[in-house]
Design a protein around this motif. Structure first.
Motif, PDB file in Angstrom:
ATOM      1  N   ARG A 126      -0.460  -0.800  -8.069  1.00 25.78           N
ATOM      2  CA  ARG A 126      -0.360   0.162  -6.760  1.00 25.78           C
ATOM      3  C   ARG A 126      -1.341  -0.108  -5.588  1.00 25.78           C
ATOM      4  N   SER A 127      -2.521  -0.216  -5.937  1.00 29.62           N
ATOM      5  CA  SER A 127      -3.601  -0.607  -5.202  1.00 29.62           C
ATOM      6  C   SER A 127      -3.523  -1.659  -4.160  1.00 29.62           C
ATOM      7  N   ALA A 128      -2.785  -2.883  -4.691  1.00 27.57           N
ATOM      8  CA  ALA A 128      -2.418  -3.753  -3.781  1.00 27.57           C
ATOM      9  C   ALA A 128      -1.376  -3.507  -3.136  1.00 27.57           C
ATOM     10  N   PHE A 129      -0.341  -2.488  -3.426  1.00 31.18           N
ATOM     11  CA  PHE A 129       0.774  -2.164  -2.532  1.00 31.18           C
ATOM     12  C   PHE A 129       0.215  -1.388  -1.230  1.00 31.18           C
ATOM     13  N   VAL A 130      -0.603  -0.607  -1.685  1.00 29.64           N
ATOM     14  CA  VAL A 130      -1.261   0.343  -0.618  1.00 29.64           C
ATOM     15  C   VAL A 130      -1.874  -0.328   0.375  1.00 29.64           C
ATOM     16  N   ALA A 131      -2.692  -1.493   0.081  1.00 27.01           N
ATOM     17  CA  ALA A 131      -3.140  -2.252   1.053  1.00 27.01           C
ATOM     18  C   ALA A 131      -2.362  -3.184   1.915  1.00 27.01           C
TER      19      ALA A 131
END
Length: 433
Positions: A126-131
């Motif tokens: 999820r964090s990579a997607f938001v980044a």
């Protein structure tokens, strides 16, 4: 005539600031259903495992569950849930959360690797997607998300190492170290060697959305207690003792709802919505201070099930610890949250009384072992007194209401209260309510 709102840019998956206030979407509410199950799993874990080691293990599981949920809440504050890519991401996160919740009962046994991998899939994916999404519109925010990904990758090594260990003590130590790394991130600004840190003022969020999401999570946690109460009562005979225990558990949940939502939720929402640094408020008041609130609710839910299972017996240590310990953690958490949102920055006197009274009740339960049903109703009485004390204080005050009945002493107290209020207004520029 008002100007029409601009639609989101086709290339952006972020919410459009021109849409005004960010509201909680139906997808987010759907997502939260998994965490109802996760909280239930933690309650059942505590009921099935006894002792200090089991409590520590449950705390580790809860810390991971809360961290997965709260980071997804931050992400949903920025992402547009109407976009298909965002919906798919949140639904995949929901699936991984369900896998993580299913593995909770044996997370410190044969399902440790499943729990750790599901958790890391949530946090890193999820964090990579938001980044990636933020890189198109907000490079500074994207760099912050990249720091977060690095934090989770670093802690992930410890999660996997612990999961692969066959020794419970080693697994516990590795997972505690991993959580220490992750929980230090927001408070240190995700500091990196030779990379500095980011400031909370850089975290641009919708404060109203964050306050609403956390309030809804409190409802979820309280709802889990209601589910446990109803399910256990439904499986018992409808005797007087069982019905009285059921009523005590339900009344306790209602009073806990009142303690949080009558004053705290409203104040917190107003603070974060109008603060010039909503990111800092979201970090302190919601990301961290709501943890003990939810944890206390889980503890009292365990106590409710213990009380409903044996309302006719004497008070056992497990009931004392879960009821008084869970209640004290809840009142402490709500009190700290209210202190943070209070312009006077004072811990509520009513909550101080509640903590002292619960400590006394715990001592009574350990020494005298009264009937469990009486012990349960005494805890309800303490919550009720906290509610009455606080409600009266915010609707006229004790001295203002009853001072005239105390003669000269009452009039002196009324004058002293007026002087104290004037000093507070001069110092802080207004009343808290």
């Amino acid at each position: 005539m008002a100007e029409p709102k601009m639609p989101p840019l086709p290339s952006s998956l972020l919410r459009n600031p021109a849409d005004g206030e960010v509201r909680v979407s139906f997808l987010e509410l759907f997502f939260d259903l998994v965490y109802v199950f996760a909280i239930t799993q933690i309650s059942h874990f505590l009921l099935a495992h006894h002792g200090a080691a089991a409590v520590v293990e449950a705390l580790v599981i809860f810390a991971a569950i809360w961290w997965a949920w709260v980071y997804t809440t931050w992400a949903a504050n920025w992402l547009d849930p109407e976009r298909v890519q965002v919906r798919i991401t949140l639904l995949l996160t929901m699936l991984a959360s369900l896998v993580m919740a299913v593995s909770i009962p044996k997370a410190f046994a044969e399902h440790g690797l499943i729990f750790a991998c599901a958790y890391l899939a949530i946090q890193i994916g999820r964090s990579a997607f938001v980044a990636i999404v933020m890189r198109r519109n907000n490079h500074e925010a994207a760099r912050t998300m990249q720091r977060i990904v690095l934090y989770f990758v670093l802690s992930g090594c410890l999660w996997i190492a612990g999961a692969l260990s066959q020794h419970t003590e080693v697994r516990l130590a590795c997972w505690l170290a991993a959580l220490a790394i992750e929980y230090s991130g927001p408070s240190t600004g995700y500091r990196l060697p030779f990379g500095g840190s980011v400031m909370p003022s850089d975290w641009r969020i919708s404060g109203g959305h964050m306050a609403e999401r956390c309030a809804l999570f409190i409802i979820i946690a309280l709802g889990e207690g209601i589910i446990v109460t109803g399910a256990t009562y439904a499986g018992n005979a409808l005797t007087f003792l069982n019905s009285s225990a059921f009523l005590a558990a339900f009344t306790g949940s209602v009073l806990m709802w009142w303690i949080y939502f009558d004053v705290g939720a409203k104040r917190g929402a107003e603070l974060i919505e109008h603060h010039h640094e909503p990111g800092r408020i979201a970090r302190s008041a919601y990301t961290y201070l709501h943890m003990p609130i939810v944890l206390g609710i889980i503890g009292t839910a365990v106590a409710d099930e213990l009380l409903l299972a044996h309302p006719h017996g004497h008070t056992e240590p497990a009931l004392v610890l879960s009821l008084c310990g869970g209640g004290a953690i809840y009142i402490l958490g709500v009190g700290l949250f209210k202190r943070f949102a209070n312009p006077f920055r004072n811990f509520p006197m009513s909550h101080r009384f509640g903590l002292i009274a619960l400590a006394g009740l715990a001592l009574l339960g350990m020494l005298l072992e009264p009937p469990a049903l009486i012990f349960g109703w005494l805890s309800v009485a303490i919550f009720a007194l906290v509610v009455i004390w606080e409600w009266t204080s915010f609707h006229g005050g004790w001295v203002e209401r009853f001072g005239h009945r105390l003669g000269p002493v009452g009039r002196y107290l009324q004058r002293a209260a007026v002087r104290a209020e004037a000093k507070r207004e001069e110092r802080f520029g207004g009343k808290p309510d």
